[in-house]
Design a protein around this motif. Structure first.
Motif, short mmCIF file in Angstrom:
data_model
loop_
_atom_site.label_atom_id
_atom_site.label_comp_id
_atom_site.label_asym_id
_atom_site.label_seq_id
_atom_site.Cartn_x
_atom_site.Cartn_y
_atom_site.Cartn_z
N ARG A 249 0.87 -1.18 0.00
CA ARG A 249 0.00 0.00 0.00
C ARG A 249 0.91 1.22 0.00
N LEU A 250 0.85 2.00 -1.07
CA LEU A 250 1.82 3.07 -1.28
C LEU A 250 1.10 4.39 -1.54
N PRO A 251 1.24 5.38 -0.64
CA PRO A 251 0.69 6.72 -0.92
C PRO A 251 1.45 7.36 -2.08
N ILE A 252 0.72 8.07 -2.93
CA ILE A 252 1.29 8.76 -4.09
C ILE A 252 0.97 10.24 -3.97
N ALA A 253 1.98 11.07 -4.14
CA ALA A 253 1.84 12.52 -4.04
C ALA A 253 2.00 13.15 -5.43
N PRO A 254 1.83 14.46 -5.53
CA PRO A 254 2.12 15.11 -6.82
C PRO A 254 3.53 14.80 -7.33
N LEU A 255 4.52 14.71 -6.43
CA LEU A 255 5.87 14.27 -6.78
C LEU A 255 6.25 13.14 -5.83
N ARG B 250 9.38 26.36 -3.79
CA ARG B 250 8.92 26.06 -5.15
C ARG B 250 7.91 24.92 -5.14
N LEU B 251 7.88 24.16 -4.05
CA LEU B 251 6.95 23.05 -3.90
C LEU B 251 6.71 22.87 -2.40
N GLN B 252 5.48 22.56 -2.03
CA GLN B 252 5.18 22.36 -0.61
C GLN B 252 5.60 20.96 -0.18
N SER B 253 6.01 20.84 1.08
CA SER B 253 6.51 19.56 1.57
C SER B 253 5.47 18.47 1.47
N THR C 91 9.65 11.54 5.59
CA THR C 91 8.93 12.73 5.14
C THR C 91 9.83 13.97 5.23
N LEU C 92 9.45 14.98 4.46
CA LEU C 92 10.15 16.26 4.47
C LEU C 92 9.37 17.27 5.30
N ASP C 93 10.10 18.17 5.96
CA ASP C 93 9.43 19.32 6.56
C ASP C 93 9.53 20.50 5.61
N ASP C 94 9.01 21.63 6.01
CA ASP C 94 8.95 22.79 5.11
C ASP C 94 10.33 23.37 4.79
N SER C 95 11.35 22.97 5.56
CA SER C 95 12.71 23.42 5.27
C SER C 95 13.49 22.42 4.42
N GLY C 96 12.80 21.34 3.98
CA GLY C 96 13.45 20.33 3.17
C GLY C 96 14.23 19.31 3.96
N ASN C 97 14.09 19.32 5.29
CA ASN C 97 14.77 18.35 6.12
C ASN C 97 13.99 17.04 6.16
N ILE C 98 14.70 15.92 6.26
CA ILE C 98 14.08 14.60 6.33
C ILE C 98 13.92 14.21 7.79
N ASP C 99 12.71 13.76 8.15
CA ASP C 99 12.41 13.51 9.56
C ASP C 99 13.18 12.32 10.14
#
Length: 376
Positions: free
Chosen positions: A17-23, A320-323, A345-353
């Motif tokens: 089961r895989l969530p798919i986002a715009p990217l 340029r793109l939301q997290s 996941t990414l936060d709004d600063s582009g950091n990986i949790d």
């Protein structure tokens, strides 16, 4: 827009089961199932596009050639489910192990189930197909670009634009698509502002961000259904045939043409966009794919490049793109006692949790080795 993919008994997956986002970035070890996710979607695409009224799933077509049922399915068949903003669509396929196509045993649309449907259009019961254009349209029109793109050519076939509207899985139609659509407008949110918002100018401008000074010259060959492509990266030189330029230009061109030929709501499936690109170009490719997703074109990309990932992270940090528009999935070997897929996941600063073990950490491991901090 797709929001999830589910696979059951397909290739290496008992259940995914895989969530798919715009990217969406699919990363991880070789032979861990990343390409299988793309192939499952392409199977639906090529059946809908090439066999509109088929009641069987085409395993071998222009998009993918996967062999017989025994090569892709569990003993009783396999299931694919796709979710979008409007509903969930599920298919069950089965048949003899030696079959090179598979019968549609069941179709479910939300809570409505159709067992062994006798009449289908776009793999959906007739009454559902017309109402489900929001899923069948993007699936029929999607672009799939494999890692094995064609080598540079002296000339490229000029195809009938009524029959060939996408660049093709190996990028084999990219030059033809660009030639016929050279004066077509590019969607506003993807067009760069310093050149006219038509396809040829925009493709050339985007190529120049990856290859500084890049210019294109398209010419139809006299008395032939073919077009030549000239390339140069400096005004101080003439245009050269692609066979006399670096592989990177012709490997990237189909990706850029596909993106700038797409419409809002279209889907692009892409394998290894980093092929033959310098690390700086790989990062810029990640930022470009973020721009494509921001413009409303869904992108699912398989990549082994931390530079592509970091380009996406930079795009998020630069707003340029939301997290929440990015999904990252890290695939591990089947049979692992822990989860086969992890999704940092990414936060709004582009950091990986959370940085999983094995997830783009080889540079640190190698650096620690040379610093004497690790034995292996």
């Amino acid at each position: 827009m797709l929001t999830r993919v589910e696979l059951r008994y397909f290739k290496c997956f008992d259940l995914l089961r895989l969530p798919i986002a715009p990217l969406t970035l699919l990363t991880g070890l070789n032979a861990s199932g990343k390409s299988s996710v793309l192939q499952a979607i392409v199977l639906l695409h090529q059946t809908m596009r090439e066999h509109e009224w088929s009641t069987r799933l085409v395993l071998n077509g222009s998009g993918v050639r996967l062999g017989a049922a025994s090569d892709v399915a569990g003993r009783t068949g396999f299931e694919v489910a796709l979710g979008d903003d409007d509903g969930v669509y599920r298919w069950e396929f089965g048949g003899a192990r030696q079959d090179m196509s598979m019968e549609v045993r069941l179709v479910a649309v939300d809570d409505r189930t159709f067992d062994i449907p006798q009449e289908l259009r776009f793999l959906l019961p007739l009454g559902e197909a017309e109402a489900a254009s929001q899923i069948t349209g993007p699936l029929r029109n999607l672009t799939y670009i494999t890692a094995e793109r064609i080598a540079p050519q002296e000339a490229y076939p000029l195809e009938d634009p009524q029959l060939v509207s996408v660049v093709g899985p190996r990028g084999e139609h990219a030059v033809s698509v660009l030639y016929w659509g050279r004066d077509e407008p590019v969607i506003e949110d993807l067009a760069l502002q310093d050149v006219p918002a038509i396809r040829l100018h925009q493709v050339q401008r985007r190529m120049s961000t990856l290859f500084p000074g890049c210019e294109l010259d398209l010419q139809q060959a006299p008395r032939a259904n073919a077009v030549t492509l000239g390339l140069r990266t400096s005004k101080a030189t003439d245009f050269h045939s692609p066979v006399h330029t670096g592989f990177g230009l012709t490997q990237v061109l189909p990706i850029v043409v596909a993106a700038l030929s797409a419409s809002r709501g279209d889907i692009i499936l892409l394998e290894n966009p980093e092929v033959h690109l310098h690390p700086a170009g790989q990062s810029l490719m990640g930022q470009f794919l973020a721009d494509v997703a921001r413009a409303g074109i869904q992108v699912v990309v398989e990549t082994h490049s931390d530079h592509v990932l970091n380009g996406v992270r930079r795009a998020v940090r630069g707003c340029r793109l939301q997290s929440e528009q990015v999904a990252i999935h890290y695939f591990r070997s089947p049979g692992n006692d822990t989860s086969q897929v992890l999704s940092p996941t990414l936060d709004d600063s582009g950091n990986i949790d959370d940085w999983p073990e094995g997830f783009f950490d080889q540079f640190d491991k190698d650096a620690n080795y040379f610093a004497g901090w690790a034995e292996v």
